[in-house]
Design a protein around this motif. Structure first.
Motif, PDB file in Angstrom:
ATOM      1  N   VAL A 203      34.120 -20.862  15.106  1.00 27.40           N
ATOM      2  CA  VAL A 203      34.619 -19.462  16.394  1.00 27.40           C
ATOM      3  C   VAL A 203      33.403 -18.628  16.159  1.00 27.40           C
ATOM      4  CG1 VAL A 203      35.713 -17.599  16.771  1.00 27.40           C
ATOM      5  CG2 VAL A 203      37.267 -20.324  15.914  1.00 27.40           C
ATOM      6  N   SER A 204      33.230 -18.487  15.006  1.00 26.71           N
ATOM      7  CA  SER A 204      31.741 -17.092  15.101  1.00 26.71           C
ATOM      8  C   SER A 204      30.725 -17.669  15.858  1.00 26.71           C
ATOM      9  CB  SER A 204      31.645 -16.576  13.066  1.00 26.71           C
ATOM     10  OG  SER A 204      31.208 -18.278  12.663  1.00 26.71           O
ATOM     11  N   ALA A 205      30.049 -19.163  15.017  1.00 26.96           N
ATOM     12  CA  ALA A 205      29.128 -19.669  15.982  1.00 26.96           C
ATOM     13  C   ALA A 205      29.120 -19.725  17.568  1.00 26.96           C
ATOM     14  CB  ALA A 205      28.775 -20.933  15.080  1.00 26.96           C
ATOM     15  N   SER A 206      30.411 -20.109  18.191  1.00 24.62           N
ATOM     16  CA  SER A 206      30.747 -20.320  19.453  1.00 24.62           C
ATOM     17  C   SER A 206      31.390 -19.381  20.146  1.00 24.62           C
ATOM     18  CB  SER A 206      31.403 -21.774  18.931  1.00 24.62           C
ATOM     19  OG  SER A 206      32.630 -21.723  18.882  1.00 24.62           O
ATOM     20  N   ARG A 207      31.806 -18.813  19.459  1.00 24.29           N
ATOM     21  CA  ARG A 207      32.928 -17.815  20.504  1.00 24.29           C
ATOM     22  C   ARG A 207      31.832 -17.406  21.609  1.00 24.29           C
ATOM     23  NH1 ARG A 207      35.658 -13.840  16.644  1.00 24.29           N
ATOM     24  NH2 ARG A 207      33.204 -12.441  15.798  1.00 24.29           N
ATOM     25  N   SER A 208      31.130 -16.791  21.827  1.00 25.60           N
ATOM     26  CA  SER A 208      29.986 -16.187  22.779  1.00 25.60           C
ATOM     27  C   SER A 208      29.805 -16.927  23.056  1.00 25.60           C
ATOM     28  CB  SER A 208      28.563 -15.505  22.452  1.00 25.60           C
ATOM     29  OG  SER A 208      27.941 -16.408  21.500  1.00 25.60           O
ATOM     30  N   PHE A 209      28.983 -18.367  23.655  1.00 27.35           N
ATOM     31  CA  PHE A 209      29.294 -19.414  24.737  1.00 27.35           C
ATOM     32  C   PHE A 209      30.186 -19.499  25.489  1.00 27.35           C
ATOM     33  CE2 PHE A 209      26.203 -20.423  21.244  1.00 27.35           C
ATOM     34  CZ  PHE A 209      24.527 -19.956  21.208  1.00 27.35           C
ATOM     35  N   ILE A 210      31.668 -19.370  24.175  1.00 22.45           N
ATOM     36  CA  ILE A 210      32.870 -19.815  25.392  1.00 22.45           C
ATOM     37  C   ILE A 210      32.965 -18.238  26.463  1.00 22.45           C
ATOM     38  CG2 ILE A 210      35.575 -19.749  24.721  1.00 22.45           C
ATOM     39  CD1 ILE A 210      34.612 -20.964  22.131  1.00 22.45           C
ATOM     40  N   ALA A 211      32.733 -17.251  25.699  1.00 19.28           N
ATOM     41  CA  ALA A 211      32.855 -16.019  26.981  1.00 19.28           C
ATOM     42  C   ALA A 211      31.946 -15.496  27.855  1.00 19.28           C
ATOM     43  CB  ALA A 211      33.059 -14.602  25.864  1.00 19.28           C
ATOM     44  N   SER A 212      30.961 -17.054  27.279  1.00 21.48           N
ATOM     45  CA  SER A 212      30.140 -16.743  28.587  1.00 21.48           C
ATOM     46  C   SER A 212      30.283 -17.739  29.941  1.00 21.48           C
ATOM     47  CB  SER A 212      28.519 -16.717  28.323  1.00 21.48           C
ATOM     48  OG  SER A 212      28.430 -17.842  27.472  1.00 21.48           O
ATOM     49  N   GLY A 213      30.804 -18.538  29.694  1.00 24.94           N
ATOM     50  CA  GLY A 213      31.256 -19.853  30.606  1.00 24.94           C
ATOM     51  C   GLY A 213      30.677 -20.703  30.054  1.00 24.94           C
ATOM     52  N   LYS A 214      29.598 -21.097  29.062  1.00 26.74           N
ATOM     53  CA  LYS A 214      28.697 -22.377  28.886  1.00 26.74           C
ATOM     54  C   LYS A 214      28.976 -23.112  28.013  1.00 26.74           C
ATOM     55  CE  LYS A 214      24.387 -19.003  28.908  1.00 26.74           C
ATOM     56  NZ  LYS A 214      23.428 -18.649  27.712  1.00 26.74           N
ATOM     57  N   LEU A 215      30.443 -22.807  27.247  1.00 23.84           N
ATOM     58  CA  LEU A 215      31.314 -23.779  26.210  1.00 23.84           C
ATOM     59  C   LEU A 215      33.030 -23.403  26.768  1.00 23.84           C
ATOM     60  CD1 LEU A 215      28.857 -24.162  23.504  1.00 23.84           C
ATOM     61  CD2 LEU A 215      28.946 -25.213  25.678  1.00 23.84           C
ATOM     62  N   LYS A 216      33.450 -24.894  26.902  1.00 21.51           N
ATOM     63  CA  LYS A 216      34.967 -24.675  26.878  1.00 21.51           C
ATOM     64  C   LYS A 216      35.407 -25.036  25.261  1.00 21.51           C
ATOM     65  CE  LYS A 216      35.691 -28.096  29.619  1.00 21.51           C
ATOM     66  NZ  LYS A 216      35.891 -28.750  30.572  1.00 21.51           N
ATOM     67  N   ALA A 217      36.480 -24.778  25.209  1.00 26.16           N
ATOM     68  CA  ALA A 217      37.292 -24.743  24.419  1.00 26.16           C
ATOM     69  C   ALA A 217      38.083 -25.615  24.045  1.00 26.16           C
ATOM     70  CB  ALA A 217      37.736 -23.624  23.158  1.00 26.16           C
ATOM     71  N   LEU A 218      38.241 -27.010  23.086  1.00 23.29           N
ATOM     72  CA  LEU A 218      39.566 -27.694  23.940  1.00 23.29           C
ATOM     73  C   LEU A 218      40.463 -27.787  22.324  1.00 23.29           C
ATOM     74  CD1 LEU A 218      36.968 -31.121  24.025  1.00 23.29           C
ATOM     75  CD2 LEU A 218      38.148 -29.292  25.901  1.00 23.29           C
ATOM     76  N   GLY A 219      40.209 -26.986  20.901  1.00 21.07           N
ATOM     77  CA  GLY A 219      41.319 -26.434  20.356  1.00 21.07           C
ATOM     78  C   GLY A 219      40.620 -26.177  18.553  1.00 21.07           C
ATOM     79  N   VAL A 220      41.581 -25.459  18.603  1.00 12.97           N
ATOM     80  CA  VAL A 220      41.145 -24.436  17.369  1.00 12.97           C
ATOM     81  C   VAL A 220      42.104 -24.897  15.964  1.00 12.97           C
ATOM     82  CG1 VAL A 220      40.322 -22.072  17.975  1.00 12.97           C
ATOM     83  CG2 VAL A 220      42.514 -22.117  17.180  1.00 12.97           C
ATOM     84  N   THR A 221      41.293 -25.138  15.174  1.00 11.85           N
ATOM     85  CA  THR A 221      41.920 -26.107  14.104  1.00 11.85           C
ATOM     86  C   THR A 221      42.831 -25.439  12.731  1.00 11.85           C
ATOM     87  OG1 THR A 221      39.751 -25.862  11.810  1.00 11.85           O
ATOM     88  CG2 THR A 221      40.077 -27.350  13.949  1.00 11.85           C
TER      89      THR A 221
END
Length: 320
Positions: A203-221
């Motif tokens: 999550v730490s590596a990706s959440r800035s991209f999720i917050a900016s709309g560059k990526l979307k999350a499909l599910g956390v483990t």
């Protein structure tokens, strides 16, 4: 009689040694071996906690990085250190669970060579894709994998990410292809550029991209919704009951370290991890604060070994 008296005195000294050790500990600086490169997530969190231990215990706690072989080099050095409480190891699910199944030989035994102190933190992984991808949930992704099995490839920047995909494939009878990457930087670039369809990362590596709309999350483990990524559904809540994959950090000392020292370290870290500002800062660094007793860490690591040993063996996974 003199021999009996001497033996009695020796036994008495042993009985009083540990409380005295705990009372005076630490009497000098304490090193914490981090078996990874400086700047990596475990390293950053350990340095932050070392500052708090220094303030709480009146002696300097400092980090020493000993990277290599998936953490085995640093862990082996810690295992060989004098068991006096002045060398600690920030172990992980890699050093204390996964590596023994991934490497043909190990320079230490994660159970026999270490005493657990406390579970420091954990962090789930997350399935990621582009905003324009035709799937918006894990079930969507699985349907795509079954109807178009050759259309999906998943970027895997870590061993834990490999295990997430392998567990998914084994539980869902899919054959989604994983592509190994060395770190998150290139895998994120390739995901956003369309070279891969999905990535699994922290999550730490990706959440800035999720917050900016560059990526979307499909599910956390994680089993429960993660405080690291509020609002994102867990994999378990999307039809895969009990699905959980966590990376984690736990503090260890060499086997034979006085139990009173272990107890003191556990008590001090438990206090630190309970502080609201510490918890908030660890969340900002991508770690969910943990805690508990040394025995609880031992049981948790044991359950992780029972879980991942068969998964790795079935997949035939080996260290890169």
């Amino acid at each position: 009689m003199k021999i009996l008296a001497a033996c009695a005195a020796f036994v008495a000294s042993l009985l009083t040694m540990q409380p005295a050790t705990a009372q005076s500990y630490p009497a000098k600086s304490v090193r914490i071996i981090v078996p990874y490169q400086p700047g990596q997530g475990t390293d950053v969190a350990t340095r932050y906690l070392a500052e708090h231990l220094t303030k709480a215990m009146g002696q300097t706690f400092f980090v020493e990085n000993r990277a290599g072989a998936g953490g085995n080099i640093g862990a082996a050095e810690a295992a060989r250190a004098t068991a006096d409480g002045y060398t600690l190891l920030m172990g992980t699910n890699g050093t204390h669970v996964l590596n023994q199944y991934l490497y043909p030989s190990m320079p230490f035994d994660p159970e026999k060579d270490f005493e657990p102190v406390i579970l420091v933190s954990s962090f789930p992984m997350v399935f990621l894709t582009q905003p324009s991808a035709p799937y918006n949930s894990l079930p969507d992704l699985l349907r795509e994998a079954k109807t178009k099995p050759d259309s999906l490839n998943v970027a895997l920047p870590s061993t834990t990410a490999r295990l997430v995909l392998e567990l998914l494939n084994q539980q869902c009878s899919t054959s989604i292809r994983g592509i190994p990457y060395k770190g998150s930087g290139t895998s994120m670039t390739d995901l956003m550029g369309g070279q891969v369809a999905v990535a699994i990362d922290t999550v730490s590596a990706s959440r800035s991209f999720i917050a900016s709309g560059k990526l979307k999350a499909l599910g956390v483990t994680s089993l429960k919704t993660s405080a690291l990524l509020p609002g994102s559904k867990t994999v378990a809540a999307q039809g895969l009951d009990g699905f959980q994959v966590l990376a984690w950090n736990g503090l260890y000392v060499p086997r034979g370290t006085p139990s009173a020292v272990v107890q003191k370290l556990n008590a001090e870290l438990a206090k630190i991890l309970a502080q609201p500002e510490v918890r908030q800062r660890l969340l900002e660094l991508g770690h969910e604060p943990a805690g508990g007793s040394a025995a609880e860490l031992a049981e948790f690591a044991k359950s992780e070994r029972l879980k991942w040993g068969p998964v790795i063996a079935k997949a035939g996974l080996k260290a890169d």
